[in-house]
Design an enzyme around this catalytic site. Structure first.
Site, PDB file in Angstrom:
ATOM      1  N   PHE A 174      72.591 -28.559 -12.292  1.00 41.75           N
ATOM      2  CA  PHE A 174      73.634 -27.749 -11.122  1.00 41.75           C
ATOM      3  C   PHE A 174      75.037 -27.076 -11.437  1.00 41.75           C
ATOM      4  CE2 PHE A 174      78.302 -28.956  -8.766  1.00 41.75           C
ATOM      5  CZ  PHE A 174      77.646 -27.713  -8.108  1.00 41.75           C
ATOM      6  N   ASN A 179      77.914 -27.275 -13.039  1.00 41.51           N
ATOM      7  CA  ASN A 179      79.057 -27.158 -13.731  1.00 41.51           C
ATOM      8  C   ASN A 179      78.003 -28.703 -15.481  1.00 41.51           C
ATOM      9  OD1 ASN A 179      78.450 -29.663 -12.588  1.00 41.51           O
ATOM     10  ND2 ASN A 179      80.614 -30.017 -11.706  1.00 41.51           N
ATOM     11  N   LYS A 180      76.796 -28.087 -15.155  1.00 42.08           N
ATOM     12  CA  LYS A 180      76.428 -29.069 -16.291  1.00 42.08           C
ATOM     13  C   LYS A 180      76.623 -28.128 -17.521  1.00 42.08           C
ATOM     14  CE  LYS A 180      76.010 -32.689 -13.766  1.00 42.08           C
ATOM     15  NZ  LYS A 180      76.495 -32.333 -12.891  1.00 42.08           N
ATOM     16  N   ASN A 181      76.230 -29.060 -18.019  1.00 44.59           N
ATOM     17  CA  ASN A 181      76.252 -28.694 -19.854  1.00 44.59           C
ATOM     18  C   ASN A 181      74.755 -27.487 -19.900  1.00 44.59           C
ATOM     19  OD1 ASN A 181      76.932 -30.844 -19.699  1.00 44.59           O
ATOM     20  ND2 ASN A 181      76.625 -31.324 -22.295  1.00 44.59           N
ATOM     21  N   MET A 182      74.304 -27.599 -19.301  1.00 46.13           N
ATOM     22  CA  MET A 182      72.795 -26.190 -18.003  1.00 46.13           C
ATOM     23  C   MET A 182      72.128 -26.007 -17.444  1.00 46.13           C
ATOM     24  SD  MET A 182      68.935 -27.508 -20.240  1.00 46.13           S
ATOM     25  CE  MET A 182      67.847 -26.357 -18.851  1.00 46.13           C
TER      26      MET A 182
END
Ligand SMILES: Cc1ncc(COP(=O)(O)O)c(C=O)c1O
Length: 399
Positions: free
Chosen positions: A180, A182-185
């Site tokens: 998604f 806003n995730k780390n990737m």
């Protein structure tokens, strides 16, 4: 709008080139880019199979279906999570049963509390590695094995994190990842399933694409001319554009996670001096975390809305992870009306501070200084530090 946002992503010329390459090749769904993304992801986490899907919610749904959950089954989940963890259990017809967290340093499932909620109907445990810090997998897995329960990992916060040298997402039978925005990737929307189980992988593959025995891609490549349908599957496929972006993002993950750990370490160094009344979870952590979020706990007597408004006035975005799922209208009363004292305490007092690889150390210093000022403004002059409520779950009726 924000001087320091809660999260930020790193998209550059490499992602742009990867997207253009897909467009030039004129094959847009489940082709070479997806196969390469899956192979790279499987290699990164050390899983036999990786299957890219529409999002993590779809991954969780498919995991439950492939493991055979259905009406009458109970699946133990945390309440301190994004609602998708519980919703996905619901999609299968099974009942999510909420369990409490370990404590004020560790917001993932407590093995003791999970144990107290196991009934003859329990089929599985879905563990969430909160903020990208490993849950107590040895204890939870031992419990699952003792009771013959399946373990599914919701690794939405933890791509690239490890515990005892083993990637999160490879401890349970299935790992579910989120890409998604806003995730780390990120791929905008997107997700991944990981498993070492060949049979389960075949089932997940079928269910991802309408229950069909061959894909458009197989037919395009001349590997198959027709197909059968063996289950009422879904369309949970990823597209080539997202897969190509994901592959570039995956290549940046290790360095990005390292940067997150460094910045999180700086928060842990600065905040105790800047705001001694603040609770700081994950001062001790298991394994190598992905540091997706930096949560803090406000002391009793501090007004959270006031604190967040003060941070906003200083241009700093904050958030809450999470309003407990068992408190939402739809879930209130689930599982016999759970009492989750630690989840409720964290749900009432938690605030998430900005954390993303593009932050400078000066940004972290600026957030820490703003936290000190905002907390002073939000305190009623009569605050008390947070103490863990007495664990009551072991004494509770569990059905
Ligand atoms: C813990 C957790 N589980 C599941 C999800 C759902 O992920 P997705 O948005 O990819 O469906 C999220 C996303 O925010 C999450 O944080």
């Amino acid at each position: 709008m924000w001087r320091i946002p809660l999260a930020d992503i790193d998209l550059g010329p490499e992602e742009e080139a990867a997207v253009l390459d897909v467009l030039h090749r004129r094959w847009l769904s489940m082709g070479e880019a997806t196969a390469a993304f899956e192979a790279d992801f499987a290699a990164l986490v050390g899983a036999t199979h990786a299957l890219a899907v529409t999002n993590c919610t779809a991954a969780l749904h498919l995991a439950g279906l492939a493991l055979g959950w259905g009406p009458g089954d109970e699946v133990i989940v945390p309440s301190l999570t994004f609602v998708a963890t519980a919703n996905a259990v619901r999609y299968t017809g099974a009942t999510p049963v909420f369990a409490d967290i370990v404590g004020l340093n560790d917001f993932s499932l407590s093995a003791d509390d999970v144990a107290a909620r196991i009934t003859p109907r329990t089929r599985a445990i879905v563990v969430v590695h909160y903020a990208g810090h490993a849950a107590d997998m040895p204890a939870l897995l031992a419990l699952a094995e003792r009771h013959g329960l399946d373990m599914v990992e919701d690794v939405a916060h933890g791509p690239g994190a490890t515990l005892d040298g083993r990637a999160l997402g490879t401890w349970g039978r299935v790992g579910c990842f989120s890409f998604f925005a806003n995730k780390n990737m990120t791929t905008g929307e997107g997700g991944m399933l990981t498993t070492d189980d060949d049979g389960l992988a075949a089932q997940l593959r079928l269910l991802r694409s309408h229950g069909m025995t061959s894909l458009t891609w197989d037919r395009h490549k001349g590997h198959a001319w027709s197909y059968d349908v063996v289950a009422p599957g879904y369309n949970y496929r990823i597209d080539e554009i997202r897969a190509a972006i994901g592959r570039v993002q995956l290549g940046k993950l290790e360095i990005a996670n390292k940067r997150r750990r460094l910045l999180d370490g700086l928060y842990r160094e600065l905040l105790p001096a800047a705001a001694p009344a603040l609770g700081l979870p994950y001062t001790a952590t298991r394994g190598v975390p992905a540091c997706h979020l930096r949560p803090v706990l406000l002391p009793e007597g501090a007004d959270r809305v006031h604190f967040m408004e003060e941070m906003k006035r200083r241009g700093i975005q904050t958030s809450i992870h999470y309003p407990p799922v068992h408190g939402f209208s739809y879930y209130r009363g689930e599982g016999g009306g759970p009492v989750l004292p630690l989840t409720e305490l964290v749900g009432a007092r938690e605030v998430t501070l900005p954390l993303y690889p593009g932050m400078t150390t000066a940004d972290v210093e600026s957030v820490a200084a703003a936290v000190a000022e905002s907390l002073a403004a939000a305190l009623d002059g009569n605050h008390r530090p947070l103490v863990e409520p007495l664990a009551t779950s072991g004494l509770m009726k569990t059905t």
